[in-house]
Design a protein around this motif. Sequence first.
Motif, short mmCIF file in Angstrom:
data_model
loop_
_atom_site.label_atom_id
_atom_site.label_comp_id
_atom_site.label_asym_id
_atom_site.label_seq_id
_atom_site.Cartn_x
_atom_site.Cartn_y
_atom_site.Cartn_z
N LYS A 32 3.39 -13.35 10.62
CA LYS A 32 4.41 -13.70 9.62
C LYS A 32 4.24 -15.14 9.13
N ASN A 62 1.60 -15.01 6.57
CA ASN A 62 2.15 -14.42 5.35
C ASN A 62 3.06 -15.41 4.62
N SER A 63 3.82 -16.20 5.37
CA SER A 63 4.73 -17.18 4.76
C SER A 63 3.96 -18.28 4.05
N SER A 85 2.44 -16.45 0.78
CA SER A 85 3.30 -15.68 -0.13
C SER A 85 4.66 -16.33 -0.24
N ASP A 86 5.24 -16.26 -1.43
CA ASP A 86 6.60 -16.78 -1.63
C ASP A 86 7.66 -15.78 -1.19
N SER A 87 7.27 -14.54 -0.99
CA SER A 87 8.20 -13.49 -0.55
C SER A 87 7.63 -12.78 0.68
N PRO A 88 7.68 -13.45 1.84
CA PRO A 88 7.08 -12.85 3.04
C PRO A 88 7.82 -11.59 3.47
N LEU A 89 7.09 -10.69 4.11
CA LEU A 89 7.67 -9.46 4.63
C LEU A 89 8.52 -9.75 5.85
N ARG A 90 9.35 -8.79 6.22
CA ARG A 90 10.18 -8.93 7.43
C ARG A 90 9.30 -8.99 8.68
#
Length: 770
Positions: free
Chosen positions: A147, A150-151, A154-159
């Motif tokens: 995560k 991903n953060s 990406s500006d919209s990371p997954l849960r």
Amino acid sequence: MEGPEGNTNNNEAGLSIEQARTECDQDHEYVLPSAHTVGHDSWQQVGLMLVTGFNCGYILSFSNLMLVPLGWTWGIICLVVVGFYTAYANWLLAAFHFINGQRFIRYRDLMGYLFGRELFYITWVFQFLTLLLGNMGFILLGGRALKEINSELSDSPLRLQYFIVITGVTYFVFAFFIPTMSKMRFWLGPSTIVTFAYIVILLVVLVKDGKTKTTKRDYEIHGNKADRVFNAFNAISAIIVCNTSGLLPEIQSTLRKPAVTNMRKGLYLQYSAGLLFYYGVSIVGYWAYGATVSEYLPEELSGPKSVKVLINTAVFLQSIVSQHMFVAPIHEALDTKFLKLDESMHSKNNIKRRFYLRALLFMGNTFVTAAFPFMGDFVNLFGSFTLVPLTFVFPSMIFIKVKGKKARLEKNMWHWFNIVIFSLLAIVTTISAVPAAMSEPEDNQGTPSKQKAVSSEYTHQSAHIVGNGRKMYYITFYLQYLVILLTNMGFILLGGNALKAINMEFSENPWRVQYYIVLTGAAFFIFAFCVPTMSHMGIWLIPSTVITFLYIITLLVVVINDGKNNTNRDYRVPGTKEERVFGAFNAISAIVVSSSSGLLPEIQSTVKKPEVANMRKALYMQYTVGILFYYGVSIAGYWAYGNDTFVMPIHEALDTGSLLLDKSINSPENLKRRFYLRFLLFAGNTFMTAAIPFMADFVALFGALALIPLTLVFPSLVFIRVKGKTARLGENLWHWFNIIAFSSLALVATIAAVYEIVNSVELYSFFADS
């Protein structure tokens, strides 16, 4: 065959199986059966595995867990003392790998051999609790690393849950293709390179951040006196967790002879090169950021995104190999029990079985980790409860048992000192860990995150009572709904069996039970649709009460009549000693199930004012008139024949979440929605009951796992939370006693229930007519 001396058959014609009490080599060494390799690996391989295993991503939390609560002086002292003691305790335990010509490849076998079956099961419980929780921690660690990557990208990371599932799948694949600890040898080289690469990069960034930090670093220990004391003991637990695994005999079992000398060489490598790195990261991280250091160091790092991505990628990849060492004993236990030991590990039959075993283990652990992503907060609790005895207490007990009669007085006194001191430490650290595990992390304003919004929503729109802290909210949610869904399946099965029994009285060719289960589910659905809430049950209670007492009185008359005519009643408790012990704990779980529902606040929400007084009056009736009948039937049935012999809160939650609350419950739109909600619930439960008609066997499991905490532990937690500061010392001690005693009971009863299910698993059949 792979014997204890490492005489490996390259064709792997069969698994490593050494029959107990059977001559294996020239030294008349005896080894219990195992599906995994015994006596094959070099000390360098095991030492490297220990170094990389203990330098996993967990070290990124140690600055926060170990040094922030202790500060510089006590922190360094505790690091040195605990590190020395754990090294000494493991060094001592390694000496008892062979006793009376037998090689002990499992810690629980060693304790059982010396102290009896009780210590065998205690050790088994302690080890497997530690290993399962540790594996969940690794899954969470890998998920957080992914995560973080991903953060950064990406500006919209997954849960987080998506990454937890990816991590669980990755661990499963590795565990399937690398089935044993010995098979890790080819992966240790790459793992070592990745480990030291990310640690060196991390140290470089930490030193740079520490030198460039312009504000004064805060090394003060914060909190009131009680908090500081509790946190200090939690830090000691964390230091123990970072230094030991509680599975030394299992690791030692892979070593070739001389196994004792080779194990100690591996330990020297761990507690020199290995300790240097994980203590080094912890100390430098604390030096760089002080008391504000994050519980996950990469969150603090300055520098380009590529550095954080690189470190988190390395943490994820390294954790794949590291986690395997800590979960391998569970694989070994499952493989030894379920694989065919007279066939190759890679035979078609064993590959299929291994696939299912690994899949079930990682599915369960991944689900629990995704559902409770704060499981890492319980590391200190189980570290103190299990690792302190496994590491410090049991080795001294073994020394006294094996060498106590011949040893000098001062040696015996030393080991008795260790037993007493570390038993007390286990108790104190466990008590200290409970409040920390139950506390809610605070947000930047010092208030529990999002709690006000949650509490307000449920206060005005729902009958639910939400306590302080989202952790306990979700734990209670899962425990309650697990019990309610299982109970509803039990009711459906009960109704189906009752209808089948009627059919059997009137027909020589009765239908299968599944037909009656479907009829029962349909009847329950109609009732739930037409009687939507608990309050609407009012007009049905009188007919139900009349029917209840009529059938109970009729049943008692028949049972007493049968008892008078039965002269061959057997009241002995059947089974072996261990079966009787497990059966006793299952019986306790069943008694709890018969006496409690785990949903008292939901029931109380329907009561008129004064709610507390009226609820207690109802409870007086339940535990006088009600208990008289259901205990009476149980006792009369046992006397006569010997040993031969709840769903409304879910509706409320679904309705609150899906119905239009500004309209009547009987409005056309809400009627339609209620129909679909009730239909989906009962369709699912009815299908599950028909497919798995042995669900009743899981009553003891969920009674132990869920109802004991809901009924006996959580009320005392609530008391301490609400009235603890103003209550008398005796009252607080009483409730802490309840918390610890019944938490332990829940744990033991859960294990007993799992034992009974495992022993009966061969009897289960999907869609069975039973």
